[in-house]
Design an enzyme around this catalytic site. Structure first.
Site, PDB file in Angstrom:
ATOM      1  CB  SER A 139      -0.845  -0.004   1.289  1.00 60.10           C
ATOM      2  OG  SER A 139      -1.455   1.253   1.506  1.00 60.10           O
ATOM      3  CE1 TYR A 152      -3.944  -2.301   5.701  1.00 56.83           C
ATOM      4  CE2 TYR A 152      -3.426   0.033   5.412  1.00 56.83           C
ATOM      5  CZ  TYR A 152      -3.778  -1.204   4.878  1.00 56.83           C
ATOM      6  OH  TYR A 152      -3.938  -1.335   3.526  1.00 56.83           O
TER       7      TYR A 152
HETATM    8  N1  LIG Z   1      -8.775  -0.171  -0.670  1.00 54.56           N
HETATM    9  C1  LIG Z   1      -7.711   0.527  -0.336  1.00 54.56           C
HETATM   10  O1  LIG Z   1      -7.782   1.767  -0.124  1.00 54.56           O
HETATM   11  C2  LIG Z   1      -6.369  -0.143  -0.264  1.00 54.56           C
HETATM   12  C3  LIG Z   1      -5.205   0.634  -0.419  1.00 54.56           C
HETATM   13  C4  LIG Z   1      -3.973   0.031  -0.344  1.00 54.56           C
HETATM   14  C5  LIG Z   1      -3.883  -1.342  -0.130  1.00 54.56           C
HETATM   15  N2  LIG Z   1      -5.003  -2.083   0.024  1.00 54.56           N
HETATM   16  C6  LIG Z   1      -4.865  -3.521   0.279  1.00 54.56           C
HETATM   17  O2  LIG Z   1      -5.501  -4.219  -0.760  1.00 54.56           O
HETATM   18  C7  LIG Z   1      -5.882  -5.514  -0.296  1.00 54.56           C
HETATM   19  C8  LIG Z   1      -7.320  -5.787  -0.705  1.00 54.56           C
HETATM   20  O3  LIG Z   1      -8.164  -4.913   0.000  1.00 54.56           O
HETATM   21  P1  LIG Z   1      -9.459  -4.261  -0.630  1.00 54.56           P
HETATM   22  O4  LIG Z   1      -9.242  -2.817  -0.694  1.00 54.56           O
HETATM   23  O5  LIG Z   1      -9.878  -4.982  -1.857  1.00 54.56           O
HETATM   24  O6  LIG Z   1     -10.506  -4.487   0.572  1.00 54.56           O
HETATM   25  P2  LIG Z   1     -11.804  -5.401   0.688  1.00 54.56           P
HETATM   26  O7  LIG Z   1     -12.779  -5.043  -0.364  1.00 54.56           O
HETATM   27  O8  LIG Z   1     -12.222  -5.263   2.117  1.00 54.56           O
HETATM   28  O9  LIG Z   1     -11.277  -6.873   0.406  1.00 54.56           O
HETATM   29  C9  LIG Z   1     -10.473  -7.553   1.344  1.00 54.56           C
HETATM   30  C10 LIG Z   1     -10.407  -9.018   0.976  1.00 54.56           C
HETATM   31  O10 LIG Z   1      -9.604  -9.672   1.971  1.00 54.56           O
HETATM   32  C11 LIG Z   1     -10.320 -10.798   2.462  1.00 54.56           C
HETATM   33  N3  LIG Z   1     -10.019 -11.066   3.861  1.00 54.56           N
HETATM   34  C12 LIG Z   1     -10.087 -10.211   4.906  1.00 54.56           C
HETATM   35  N4  LIG Z   1      -9.850 -10.864   6.058  1.00 54.56           N
HETATM   36  C13 LIG Z   1      -9.624 -12.174   5.722  1.00 54.56           C
HETATM   37  C14 LIG Z   1      -9.353 -13.349   6.465  1.00 54.56           C
HETATM   38  N5  LIG Z   1      -9.284 -13.331   7.798  1.00 54.56           N
HETATM   39  N6  LIG Z   1      -9.184 -14.525   5.812  1.00 54.56           N
HETATM   40  C15 LIG Z   1      -9.283 -14.555   4.451  1.00 54.56           C
HETATM   41  N7  LIG Z   1      -9.546 -13.481   3.685  1.00 54.56           N
HETATM   42  C16 LIG Z   1      -9.725 -12.302   4.323  1.00 54.56           C
HETATM   43  C17 LIG Z   1     -11.799 -10.429   2.297  1.00 54.56           C
HETATM   44  O11 LIG Z   1     -12.589 -11.609   2.160  1.00 54.56           O
HETATM   45  P3  LIG Z   1     -13.586 -12.198   3.256  1.00 54.56           P
HETATM   46  O12 LIG Z   1     -14.138 -11.064   4.047  1.00 54.56           O
HETATM   47  O13 LIG Z   1     -14.574 -12.939   2.432  1.00 54.56           O
HETATM   48  O14 LIG Z   1     -12.734 -13.130   4.071  1.00 54.56           O
HETATM   49  C18 LIG Z   1     -11.782  -9.677   0.970  1.00 54.56           C
HETATM   50  O15 LIG Z   1     -11.878 -10.562  -0.105  1.00 54.56           O
HETATM   51  C19 LIG Z   1      -5.623  -5.505   1.211  1.00 54.56           C
HETATM   52  O16 LIG Z   1      -4.409  -6.153   1.492  1.00 54.56           O
HETATM   53  C20 LIG Z   1      -5.521  -4.031   1.535  1.00 54.56           C
HETATM   54  O17 LIG Z   1      -4.751  -3.782   2.699  1.00 54.56           O
HETATM   55  C21 LIG Z   1      -6.243  -1.512  -0.050  1.00 54.56           C
END
Ligand SMILES: NC(=O)c1ccc[n+]([C@@H]2O[C@H](COP(=O)([O-])OP(=O)(O)OC[C@H]3O[C@@H](n4cnc5c(N)ncnc54)[C@H](OP(=O)(O)O)[C@@H]3O)[C@@H](O)[C@H]2O)c1
Length: 257
Positions: A139, A152
């Site tokens: 990130s 985080y």
């Molecule tokens: N969105 C942002 O602003 C942003 C920015 C920088 C980096 N990121 C990173 O991008 C990645 C994806 O995030 P996103 O933005 O797409 O958020 P999201 O829509 O909340 O998706 C997160 C994913 O992670 C899975 N997950 C969470 N806890 C889990 C667990 N205990 N076991 C297995 N799977 C789990 C969730 O699936 P389930 O709930 O079905 O388990 C979901 O599929 C993350 O690593 C996040 O830190 C996001």
């Protein structure tokens, strides 16, 4: 023969979007997350739209031995993973003193331990076969401390540094490692991190999930080691190299609180 990609956190957000991009290009998929209903719905959609084979392994990656269970599942089903996408992760907006320690423990398990262990398990077969790709979701949070989300931000600093170090060990093996660094992106992340009322929602520009995923996909395919999405995010990451650390943490605190 079609190649296979394993994506964690494929039930929504960036993971789901990336799954669509791989399927469109003919990759078979293994989808991992907790929400089995969403994973099976995505499997049906991608199989019917693109004719690829999609396997589903519902798993909570905060559980002990979760990464081993995922690896054992692929081994026992004779699935050879050519590309690993360690995408699952979540944040938590709170003063550290008031935070739910169980949630923070799980955050470390998912964002760091599962990612590190999955990389370990799938790396050896990739090296032995002479090729492979690993995408680790870091990130822009990885580049500076993040008051009110300190754990985080620190977890993403781990992902960035781990991926960069590993990429050097792997040169000449045919295996590439990409630390994908999106900035704020419209997914369920903000809801799960309880960002309502934080400065993060008000003060930052949030990119579309589609454009962030497309950028990450392109850079992964090119074997880029650190892939920062968006010009503004690139400038902010570069600025942390010249702005004094004491000033950086004050600015981030102002933006986020
Ligand atoms: N969105 C942002 O602003 C942003 C920015 C920088 C980096 N990121 C990173 O991008 C990645 C994806 O995030 P996103 O933005 O797409 O958020 P999201 O829509 O909340 O998706 C997160 C994913 O992670 C899975 N997950 C969470 N806890 C889990 C667990 N205990 N076991 C297995 N799977 C789990 C969730 O699936 P389930 O709930 O079905 O388990 C979901 O599929 C993350 O690593 C996040 O830190 C996001």
């Amino acid at each position: 023969m079609s190649k296979t990609v394993l994506i964690t956190g494929a039930s929504g957000g960036l993971g789901r979007e990336l799954a669509g991009l791989f399927a469109r290009d003919g990759y078979n998929l293994v989808l991992v997350a907790r929400s089995d209903n969403r994973l099976y719905a995505l499997k049906d959609k991608l199989e019917s739209e693109y004719g690829v084979k999609v396997s589903v392994f519902p798993k909570d990656l905060s559980e002990k031995y979760a990464a081993r269970d995922v690896f054992d599942y692929s081994q026992s089903n004779h699935i050879s993973v050519d590309i690993l996408v360690n995408n699952a992760g979540f944040g938590d907006f709170s003063a550290f003193a008031d935070a739910d320690i169980k949630k923070l423990h799980n955050l470390i398990e998912v964002n760091i331990n599962a990612l590190m262990e999955l990389t370990h398990f799938y790396l050896k077969p990739m090296i032995e076969s002479g090729g492979g790709k690993i995408m680790n979701l870091a990130s822009t949070a990885a580049f500076q401390p993040g008051p009110m989300m300190s754990v985080y931000y620190a977890s993403k600093a781990f992902v960035l540094h781990f991926s960069e170090g590993l990429s050097m060990e792997l040169r000449n093996t045919g295996v590439s490692v990409t630390a994908f660094c999106p900035g704020p992106t419209k997914t369920n992340f903000s809801k799960n991190a309880e960002l309502d009322g934080s400065g993060l929602l008000k003060n930052l520009n949030w990119s579309s999930c589609d454009s962030a995923a497309k950028y990450g996909y392109k850079k992964l395919m090119r074997g880029k080691v650190v892939a920062i999405h968006g010009l503004r995010n690139k400038i902010m990451a570069a600025a942390t190299k010249i702005v004094p650390r004491a000033l950086t943490r004050k600015i981030v605190y102002r933006i986020q609180r």
